[in-house]
Write an enzyme that holds these catalytic residues in place. Structure first.
Site, short mmCIF file in Angstrom:
data_model
loop_
_atom_site.label_atom_id
_atom_site.label_comp_id
_atom_site.label_asym_id
_atom_site.label_seq_id
_atom_site.Cartn_x
_atom_site.Cartn_y
_atom_site.Cartn_z
N ALA A 5 0.83 -1.21 0.00
CA ALA A 5 0.00 0.00 0.00
C ALA A 5 0.86 1.25 0.00
CB ALA A 5 -0.91 0.00 1.22
N ARG A 20 -3.72 8.29 -10.37
CA ARG A 20 -4.95 8.52 -11.14
C ARG A 20 -6.16 8.89 -10.29
NH1 ARG A 20 -4.74 3.11 -14.44
NH2 ARG A 20 -3.23 2.63 -12.82
N GLY A 31 -0.90 -7.58 -16.09
CA GLY A 31 0.16 -8.51 -16.45
C GLY A 31 -0.45 -9.79 -17.00
N TYR A 84 -36.41 23.89 19.02
CA TYR A 84 -35.01 23.55 19.28
C TYR A 84 -34.89 23.11 20.72
CZ TYR A 84 -30.17 23.63 20.47
OH TYR A 84 -28.95 23.24 20.95
N SER A 134 -47.03 26.96 23.12
CA SER A 134 -46.28 27.32 21.91
C SER A 134 -45.45 28.58 22.10
CB SER A 134 -47.26 27.56 20.76
OG SER A 134 -47.90 26.35 20.46
N ALA A 176 -48.47 29.91 26.63
CA ALA A 176 -47.89 30.16 25.32
C ALA A 176 -47.15 31.49 25.31
CB ALA A 176 -48.97 30.15 24.25
#
Ligand code: UD1
Ligand code: MG
Length: 462
Positions: free
Chosen positions: A10, A16, A142, A368, A407, A425
């Site tokens: 290796a 290439r 080869g 979040y 909310s 909320a």
């Protein structure tokens, strides 16, 4: 069976590939090429594994730090494959047994083929046994030259005669060698060829002169010996590897709606009756349970998903756990260190980071939740944000069981909302909320009666 010593070449540059990354560190389905080759080698239970590194040696070594038994030798200059194997001399000379020579850029070879190579090698008592393949288009490889049916030499593409170019049996670059005569013979390899390199395949002609026994073993599926030299080949081999993994999954009872666009890394496990939609990515050490649905566009990385989980479209889950019966997404982002409890619901545009959602807890839209613990059956309303960062440090938000967060609430951490509490909320919650309490953290609404008409009048007068 004699001792097996594996040597992996290796050190080459991989010109290439046109890459800053050493060739053997490119990945196929999550594993580097070299990792794949070493896994196959390990199946032979070798006495030792030696890797010849050169180009990008430090990076290659660093990527294999978790393999303490692996030995490295450095080939400072890449003078050819014969020269590369010579570098392993200090580790192997004086030992007995068989050297299995592998190429770091040929990741498709199976352990079964290597065992067949070793069987052929032992049976013929050869000094060298070459894995060969028959290719319709042998260009570049080869060629195996036979005399009276027996291998007599290997000729590299550039050194072939017109007649030799038509030979379709090629050298895979993978061999078994008897260790005893190997290094002395390698010493006698020269560089009289078009590239001026020390060619390891020249060993065959040298052994023939020495009247040592030579053998070949021909692989049935020629694809197995494919080496990767370019990005195109990387993509082609990736497709084959992916296809095989997908076939294994389907054989184990997983439905893939479109195997051609299902991307599952090597070590991923998926339970039976799970349905995977097109364009899904399952990566790293991910485990998916049974009877799940993984919808299009999902990407799940190093995560554990329970049974009967529905991961809806375009959800990203990383380094997290999602327990049985839960729903996640569409468009959810489950970031590292999160745990979604049983039967929990994480809806669209919800982001979790290092957050635990209790059993049956819900955050169905636009939130979040970072560095938070959310108890069982609590409900987090749309637009809720944990303000976990004060510009310097991260802080925890603790939400008990059966809490209702209205909310558009901002929960300024560190803060605790005890069991059964309610948050009105639109609240900015900056202090702890006791169990069962209602917290209202906003200014009270005021209605100005008749205000619209009064404004109209005022406008008309000006
Ligand atoms: C080699 C064989 C060829 C065979 C083909 C199969 C030689 C001379 N030719 O050709 O007969 O058909 O493999 O794929 O061996 N390497 C080093 N140091 C070096 C040179 C190479 O470590 O100095 C490593 C490379 O990183 C690679 C392996 O050896 O992993 C093979 O080298 P490569 O240059 O790819 O040989 P091929 O031209 O493919
Ligand atoms: Mg090659």
């Amino acid at each position: 069976m004699p001792d097996i010593h594996v040597v992996v070449l290796a050190a080459g540059k991989g010109t290439r590939m046109k890459s800053l990354l050493p060739k053997v560190l490119h990945r196929i389905s999550g594993l580097t090429l070299i990792e794949r080759v070493l896994r196959t080698a390990a199946a032979l239970q070798p006495r030792s594994v030696t890797m010849v590194v050169g180009h990008g040696a430090d990076e290659v070594r660093a990527s294999l730090i978790k393999r303490p038994r692996l030995q490295f030798v450095t080939q400072e200059q890449q003078l050819g494959t014969g020269h590369a194997l010579l570098q392993a001399r200090t580790h192997l000379e004086g030992k007995k047994g068989t050297v299995v020579l592998l190429s770091g850029d040929a990741p498709l070879l199976t352990a079964a083929s290597l065992r067949a190579l070793l069987d052929a090698h032992a049976e013929t008592e050869a000094a060298a046994t070459v894995i060969t393949a028959r290719l319709q288009r042998p260009f570049g490889y080869g060629r195996i030259v036979r005399t009276n049916g027996k291998i007599s030499k290997i000729v590299e593409e550039r050194d072939t005669t017109a007649a030799q170019k038509t030979i379709t049996e090629i050298n895979s670059g993978i061999y078994a060698f008897d260790l005893a005569p190997l290094f002395d013979a390698l010493d006698s390899i020269g560089t009289a060829n078009k590239q001026g390199e020390y060619y390891l395949p020249d060993l065959i002609a040298i052994y023939r002169k020495q009247k040592r026994a030579l053998a070949t073993w021909t692989v049935e599926r020629a694809d197995e010996i494919r080496g990767i030299n370019s990005r195109t080949e990387l993509a082609e081999v990736s497709t084959m590897v992916r296809q095989q993994k997908n076939e294994e999954l389907m054989a184990a009872g997983v439905t893939l709606i479109d195997p051609a666009t299902t991307y599952v890394d090597a070590d991923v496990v998926v339970g039976a009756d799970t349905v995977i939609y097109p364009c899904v990515f399952l990566e790293g050490s991910t485990k998916i349970g049974s009877a799940c649905e993984i919808h299009s566009g999902a990407r799940i990385v190093n995560s554990t998903i329970g049974d009967r989980v529905c991961v809806r479209n375009h959800t990203v889950v990383t380094d997290s756990t999602v327990e049985s019966g839960s729903f996640v997404g569409p468009f959810a982002h489950i970031r590292p260190g999160s745990e979604v409890g049983e039967d929990a619901h994480i809806g669209n545009f919800v982001e979790l980071k290092k957050t635990v959602m209790g059993k049956g807890a819900k955050a169905n839209h636009l939130a979040y939740l970072g560095d938070a613990t959310i108890g069982a059956k609590s409900n987090v309303g749309a637009g809720t944000i944990t303000c976990n960062y004060d510009g310097e440090k991260k802080h925890q938000t603790v939400i008990g069981n059966n809490v209702f967060v209205g909310s558009n609430s901002t929960l300024v951490a560190p803060v605790t909302l005890a069991d059964g509490s309610y948050i009105a909320a639109g609240s900015a919650v900056t202090t702890d909320v006791p169990a069962g309490a209602l917290a209202i953290g906003r200014s009270r609404q005021e209605n100005k009666e008749g205000w619209v008409a009064k404004r109209k009048d005022a406008k008309a007068k000006t």
